[in-house]
Design an enzyme around this catalytic site. Structure first.
Site, PDB file in Angstrom:
ATOM      1  N   LYS A 127       3.160  11.600 -11.524  1.00  0.00           N
ATOM      2  CA  LYS A 127       2.311  10.695 -12.320  1.00  0.00           C
ATOM      3  C   LYS A 127       3.094   9.414 -12.579  1.00  0.00           C
ATOM      4  O   LYS A 127       4.223   9.469 -13.080  1.00  0.00           O
ATOM      5  CB  LYS A 127       1.932  11.336 -13.660  1.00  0.00           C
ATOM      6  CG  LYS A 127       0.841  12.369 -13.561  1.00  0.00           C
ATOM      7  CD  LYS A 127       0.397  12.765 -14.963  1.00  0.00           C
ATOM      8  CE  LYS A 127      -0.611  13.891 -14.930  1.00  0.00           C
ATOM      9  NZ  LYS A 127      -0.950  14.375 -16.286  1.00  0.00           N
ATOM     10  N   HIS A 147       7.622   9.556 -28.512  1.00  0.00           N
ATOM     11  CA  HIS A 147       6.612  10.450 -27.940  1.00  0.00           C
ATOM     12  C   HIS A 147       6.967  11.925 -28.207  1.00  0.00           C
ATOM     13  O   HIS A 147       6.134  12.710 -28.666  1.00  0.00           O
ATOM     14  CB  HIS A 147       6.512  10.160 -26.441  1.00  0.00           C
ATOM     15  CG  HIS A 147       5.621  11.073 -25.692  1.00  0.00           C
ATOM     16  ND1 HIS A 147       4.250  11.029 -25.817  1.00  0.00           N
ATOM     17  CD2 HIS A 147       5.887  12.069 -24.812  1.00  0.00           C
ATOM     18  CE1 HIS A 147       3.723  11.956 -25.036  1.00  0.00           C
ATOM     19  NE2 HIS A 147       4.693  12.598 -24.419  1.00  0.00           N
ATOM     20  N   GLU A 198      -4.287  17.495 -11.493  1.00  0.00           N
ATOM     21  CA  GLU A 198      -4.769  17.921 -12.821  1.00  0.00           C
ATOM     22  C   GLU A 198      -6.265  18.204 -12.846  1.00  0.00           C
ATOM     23  O   GLU A 198      -7.015  17.657 -13.650  1.00  0.00           O
ATOM     24  CB  GLU A 198      -4.382  16.895 -13.902  1.00  0.00           C
ATOM     25  CG  GLU A 198      -4.455  17.499 -15.301  1.00  0.00           C
ATOM     26  CD  GLU A 198      -3.835  16.634 -16.388  1.00  0.00           C
ATOM     27  OE1 GLU A 198      -2.725  16.135 -16.203  1.00  0.00           O
ATOM     28  OE2 GLU A 198      -4.494  16.466 -17.422  1.00  0.00           O
ATOM     29  N   LYS A 217       7.408  23.138 -14.344  1.00  0.00           N
ATOM     30  CA  LYS A 217       6.563  22.001 -13.983  1.00  0.00           C
ATOM     31  C   LYS A 217       6.302  22.007 -12.475  1.00  0.00           C
ATOM     32  O   LYS A 217       5.169  21.742 -12.037  1.00  0.00           O
ATOM     33  CB  LYS A 217       7.196  20.682 -14.438  1.00  0.00           C
ATOM     34  CG  LYS A 217       6.292  19.508 -14.122  1.00  0.00           C
ATOM     35  CD  LYS A 217       6.359  18.371 -15.066  1.00  0.00           C
ATOM     36  CE  LYS A 217       5.281  17.348 -14.709  1.00  0.00           C
ATOM     37  NZ  LYS A 217       5.364  16.117 -15.451  1.00  0.00           N
ATOM     38  N   ASN A 236      -0.020  19.452 -21.428  1.00  0.00           N
ATOM     39  CA  ASN A 236      -0.325  18.571 -22.559  1.00  0.00           C
ATOM     40  C   ASN A 236      -0.340  19.310 -23.888  1.00  0.00           C
ATOM     41  O   ASN A 236      -0.892  18.802 -24.867  1.00  0.00           O
ATOM     42  CB  ASN A 236      -1.661  17.871 -22.328  1.00  0.00           C
ATOM     43  CG  ASN A 236      -1.570  16.896 -21.172  1.00  0.00           C
ATOM     44  OD1 ASN A 236      -0.616  16.149 -21.061  1.00  0.00           O
ATOM     45  ND2 ASN A 236      -2.559  16.925 -20.291  1.00  0.00           N
ATOM     46  N   HIS A 273      -0.064  17.416 -27.122  1.00  0.00           N
ATOM     47  CA  HIS A 273      -0.193  15.991 -26.824  1.00  0.00           C
ATOM     48  C   HIS A 273      -1.430  15.349 -27.445  1.00  0.00           C
ATOM     49  O   HIS A 273      -1.396  14.173 -27.794  1.00  0.00           O
ATOM     50  CB  HIS A 273      -0.183  15.756 -25.308  1.00  0.00           C
ATOM     51  CG  HIS A 273       1.187  15.867 -24.699  1.00  0.00           C
ATOM     52  ND1 HIS A 273       1.954  17.004 -24.801  1.00  0.00           N
ATOM     53  CD2 HIS A 273       1.943  14.981 -24.000  1.00  0.00           C
ATOM     54  CE1 HIS A 273       3.115  16.817 -24.178  1.00  0.00           C
ATOM     55  NE2 HIS A 273       3.132  15.598 -23.692  1.00  0.00           N
ATOM     56  N   ARG A 279      -2.747  22.057 -14.694  1.00  0.00           N
ATOM     57  CA  ARG A 279      -1.760  21.037 -15.073  1.00  0.00           C
ATOM     58  C   ARG A 279      -1.994  20.521 -16.493  1.00  0.00           C
ATOM     59  O   ARG A 279      -1.057  20.071 -17.156  1.00  0.00           O
ATOM     60  CB  ARG A 279      -1.757  19.883 -14.055  1.00  0.00           C
ATOM     61  CG  ARG A 279      -0.656  18.890 -14.316  1.00  0.00           C
ATOM     62  CD  ARG A 279      -0.378  17.958 -13.165  1.00  0.00           C
ATOM     63  NE  ARG A 279       0.674  17.033 -13.527  1.00  0.00           N
ATOM     64  CZ  ARG A 279       1.296  16.214 -12.709  1.00  0.00           C
ATOM     65  NH1 ARG A 279       0.975  16.200 -11.424  1.00  0.00           N
ATOM     66  NH2 ARG A 279       2.238  15.397 -13.132  1.00  0.00           N
ATOM     67  N   GLU A 331       9.905  18.442 -25.197  1.00  0.00           N
ATOM     68  CA  GLU A 331       9.212  18.800 -23.942  1.00  0.00           C
ATOM     69  C   GLU A 331       9.784  20.103 -23.368  1.00  0.00           C
ATOM     70  O   GLU A 331       9.062  20.875 -22.741  1.00  0.00           O
ATOM     71  CB  GLU A 331       9.311  17.655 -22.925  1.00  0.00           C
ATOM     72  CG  GLU A 331       8.715  16.323 -23.393  1.00  0.00           C
ATOM     73  CD  GLU A 331       7.182  16.273 -23.416  1.00  0.00           C
ATOM     74  OE1 GLU A 331       6.525  17.263 -23.041  1.00  0.00           O
ATOM     75  OE2 GLU A 331       6.643  15.219 -23.839  1.00  0.00           O
ATOM     76  N   ARG A 358       0.810  -1.237   0.000  1.00  0.00           N
ATOM     77  CA  ARG A 358       0.000   0.000   0.000  1.00  0.00           C
ATOM     78  C   ARG A 358       0.837   1.280   0.000  1.00  0.00           C
ATOM     79  O   ARG A 358       0.375   2.346   0.388  1.00  0.00           O
ATOM     80  CB  ARG A 358      -0.980   0.020   1.172  1.00  0.00           C
ATOM     81  CG  ARG A 358      -1.939  -1.146   1.142  1.00  0.00           C
ATOM     82  CD  ARG A 358      -3.100  -0.948   2.084  1.00  0.00           C
ATOM     83  NE  ARG A 358      -3.938  -2.127   2.068  1.00  0.00           N
ATOM     84  CZ  ARG A 358      -3.716  -3.207   2.809  1.00  0.00           C
ATOM     85  NH1 ARG A 358      -2.695  -3.231   3.644  1.00  0.00           N
ATOM     86  NH2 ARG A 358      -4.507  -4.240   2.725  1.00  0.00           N
ATOM     87  N   HIS A 405      -0.770  12.316 -29.599  1.00  0.00           N
ATOM     88  CA  HIS A 405      -1.250  10.962 -29.291  1.00  0.00           C
ATOM     89  C   HIS A 405      -1.884  10.326 -30.522  1.00  0.00           C
ATOM     90  O   HIS A 405      -1.752   9.119 -30.749  1.00  0.00           O
ATOM     91  CB  HIS A 405      -2.269  10.990 -28.144  1.00  0.00           C
ATOM     92  CG  HIS A 405      -1.620  11.112 -26.798  1.00  0.00           C
ATOM     93  ND1 HIS A 405      -2.271  11.635 -25.699  1.00  0.00           N
ATOM     94  CD2 HIS A 405      -0.382  10.778 -26.373  1.00  0.00           C
ATOM     95  CE1 HIS A 405      -1.431  11.619 -24.673  1.00  0.00           C
ATOM     96  NE2 HIS A 405      -0.287  11.109 -25.050  1.00  0.00           N
TER      97      HIS A 405
END
Ligand code: NAD
Ligand code: GLY
Length: 361
Positions: A141, A263, A235, A225, A243, A246, A239, A183, A119, A250
């Site tokens: 993340k 990416h 987010e 960031k 993206n 993105h 936040r 990025e 946990r 994607h």
């Protein structure tokens, strides 16, 4: 060495940025218990694993290692389980630390394993790609892919500390360096005109891997960031600006098949599409659009994607995580260096922006 902090109250943590950093002294205050599991992959292990294992052993800790195969295709539940196997076989308990040594794939997997094992145990990020130093190692993340979607299973798990050593970028393939620069450029385009000017002055030095310039680019990117994550960790709003490019990217990645384009390469062309749509909407000038393309090209990144049938492109975009109540939201540029999240865009103009930045079929 420069130090930044991600200000998250009692989960506040430092990011150390520099060259030839000493892991022993820098990690010592952040390893809580006696057990450390270093998770890495078959490419990074021969380069850097011994250096870290030796440093941590000198701190009197018990160190075990888990070496995963290299590649995005292994960022899945089967290979996550190998980390749990290693932790259990080593007899590690609740005050163990999982240390990710590698790029974003390793960081995401090791972080998620640390969030789940018993946990939740402690987590440390040692990012070794430019992309992971400026993006994935900061902000918590973590996760894995599912056959039905990328990064669909995961958790927010902030590290105790991030160690970004520019020396380790010397072994990174050129294409991976450029993917990381995408990025970096993203932070400039979404929130910092001065940084854009700095990148315009220094792009050749960055591509040539000048370690002082790389450290400055990592510092400025992480500062952006860290500020955004401190304001909006989960987010709920701001936040999502991270993206930029993105949603288009994607679609390119998904259509071509993961691994065909990196990416960062897809994000680069995605940012051109976002800038193109912003220009068509009258928010930025043609000159700003050209400036966006130019800085991306100077980082040796693509500004056009292969021809992709429009309906398929749009279908992939509709699967984006930013679709809310069936409505697509895009990160666009209100002005150069000022991005916004918007659902108020003209779909016809969006189609034109997609088509304008593809190779002819
Ligand atoms: P990656 O982890 O696959 O690393 C790229 C390649 O470089 C790999 O082959 C790796 O083994 C190799 N490598 C790593 N360090 C090296 C070094 N110092 N020298 C030589 N080779 C080295 O890719 P990446 O671009 O670092 O990360 C991409 C992943 O990050 C994706 O899975 C993406 O979903 C994830 N990501 C996560 C976040 C987040 O916020 N968590 C943000 C962006 C991306
Ligand atoms: N890479 C986007 C984020 O961390 O939110």
């Amino acid at each position: 060495m420069q130090t930044l902090h991600v200000e998250l109250g009692d989960r506040r943590y430092p990011i150390f940025i520099g060259s030839d950093l000493d892991p022993q002294s820098l990690l010592e205050p952040y390893i809580r218990g006696k057990q450390v599991m270093v998770v890495t992959n078959t490419t990074v292990a021969p380069l850097y694993l011994e250096h870290y294992v030796t440093a941590i052993e000198h701190l009197g800790k018990t160190v075990a290692t888990c070496i995963l195969p290299d590649g995005e295709q292994y960022k899945n539940i089967e290979h996550l389980n190998l980390i749990f196997d290693a932790l259990l076989q080593a007899g590690f308990n609740r005050d163990a630390t999982v240390l990710a040594l590698g790029g974003g794939v390793i960081g995401d997997m090791a972080g998620f394993a640390s969030a789940c094992f018993q946990r939740g145990v402690y987590f440390i990020q040692v990012p070794t790609t430019l992309l992971s130093q400026v993006d994935s190692s900061v902000g918590g993340k973590t996760g894995i892919n599912h056959p039905l979607g990328k990064n669909m299973i995961g958790a927010f798990q902030q590290p105790q500390v991030v160690l970004a050593d520019m020396s380790q970028l010397s072994t990174l393939p050129d294409r991976e360096l450029s993917a990381g620069l995408a990025e970096v450029i993203k932070y400039a385009l979404l929130g910092d005109q001065d940084f854009l000017v700095w990148l315009e002055q220094n792009m050749e030095g960055l591509v040539a891997r000048d370690s002082g310039l790389l450290a400055e680019a990592v510092y400025r990117s992480c500062a952006h960031k860290a500020r955004i994550v401190a304001n909006d960790e989960k987010e709920q709003g701001e936040r999502a600006l991270l993206n930029l490019g993105h949603t288009f990217g994607h679609a390119i990645e998904s259509y071509l098949g993961y691994g065909v384009w990196l990416h960062g390469e897809a994000v680069a062309t995605g940012m051109v599409m976002a800038a193109d749509l912003s220009q068509r909407m009258g928010w930025i000038s043609l000159e700003d659009l050209e400036r966006t393309k130019k800085i991306i090209q100077r980082a040796h990144l693509p500004v056009k994607c292969p021809a992709i049938p429009l309906q398929e492109f749009l279908a992939y975009m509709a699967h984006d995580k930013k679709v809310l109540n069936g409505q697509l939201r895009l990160v666009l540029m209100k002005s150069l260096g000022q991005a916004v999240i918007s659902k108020e865009f003209d779909v016809e103009l969006m189609k034109q922006a997609i088509l304008a930045n593809q190779e002819k079929a």
